[in-house]
Design a protein around this motif. Sequence first.
Motif, PDB file in Angstrom:
ATOM      1  N   LEU A 102       4.277   3.148  -2.484  1.00  0.00           N
ATOM      2  CA  LEU A 102       5.267   3.991  -1.596  1.00  0.00           C
ATOM      3  C   LEU A 102       5.415   5.235  -2.166  1.00  0.00           C
ATOM      4  CD1 LEU A 102       8.118   1.173  -1.149  1.00  0.00           C
ATOM      5  CD2 LEU A 102       6.789   1.954   0.622  1.00  0.00           C
ATOM      6  N   GLN A 103       5.541   5.635  -3.422  1.00  0.00           N
ATOM      7  CA  GLN A 103       5.740   6.815  -4.023  1.00  0.00           C
ATOM      8  C   GLN A 103       4.273   7.734  -3.432  1.00  0.00           C
ATOM      9  OE1 GLN A 103       6.575   6.343  -7.935  1.00  0.00           O
ATOM     10  NE2 GLN A 103       8.642   6.010  -7.777  1.00  0.00           N
ATOM     11  N   GLN A 104       3.390   7.239  -3.802  1.00  0.00           N
ATOM     12  CA  GLN A 104       2.036   7.843  -3.417  1.00  0.00           C
ATOM     13  C   GLN A 104       2.215   8.302  -1.695  1.00  0.00           C
ATOM     14  OE1 GLN A 104      -1.150   5.383  -4.728  1.00  0.00           O
ATOM     15  NE2 GLN A 104      -0.957   6.391  -6.927  1.00  0.00           N
ATOM     16  N   ALA A 105       2.419   7.506  -0.992  1.00  0.00           N
ATOM     17  CA  ALA A 105       2.370   7.597   0.556  1.00  0.00           C
ATOM     18  C   ALA A 105       3.501   8.755   0.836  1.00  0.00           C
ATOM     19  CB  ALA A 105       2.666   6.199   1.152  1.00  0.00           C
ATOM     20  N   VAL A 106       4.525   8.736   0.202  1.00  0.00           N
ATOM     21  CA  VAL A 106       5.418   9.723   0.603  1.00  0.00           C
ATOM     22  C   VAL A 106       4.971  11.048   0.008  1.00  0.00           C
ATOM     23  CG1 VAL A 106       7.807  10.547  -0.079  1.00  0.00           C
ATOM     24  CG2 VAL A 106       7.665   8.182   0.624  1.00  0.00           C
ATOM     25  N   ALA A 107       4.490  11.285  -1.200  1.00  0.00           N
ATOM     26  CA  ALA A 107       4.043  12.333  -1.913  1.00  0.00           C
ATOM     27  C   ALA A 107       2.766  12.690  -1.022  1.00  0.00           C
ATOM     28  CB  ALA A 107       3.434  12.134  -3.115  1.00  0.00           C
ATOM     29  N   ASP A 108       2.024  11.989  -0.605  1.00  0.00           N
ATOM     30  CA  ASP A 108       0.780  12.579   0.397  1.00  0.00           C
ATOM     31  C   ASP A 108       1.314  12.893   1.751  1.00  0.00           C
ATOM     32  OD1 ASP A 108      -1.141  11.618  -1.649  1.00  0.00           O
ATOM     33  OD2 ASP A 108      -1.547   9.757  -0.633  1.00  0.00           O
TER      34      ASP A 108
END
Length: 98
Positions: free
Chosen positions: A78-84
């Motif tokens: 989730l954090q990676q998706a938001v950051a991306d």
Amino acid sequence: MVTHHAFLWIAGWRPTMVFRLLYAKAGLQSDSELAVLLKGLSDGNLVGLTPAQLTAIKLLWMKTIEKEEEIMRKMTKLQQAVADRSLVEFAQIVAEGK
């Protein structure tokens, strides 16, 4: 209640902490009550747990660790998706500004 649990998780409190506290307490009790144990007396504290109870605790601890790791993997995704998504949006803003 879910929000409360989320704040605990974010602050670093994990369910496995309960097991760490349990083992620490058992260790302190065994150190302080060695004479009682040597005499074969039991006063109902954690030192008196049966091997079956200790095994059950260990199995529950292992399952809890697995669930924590599963949650952490999901949170990482989730954090990676938001950051991306944020990075792409930022790149678009910068590109439009040129």
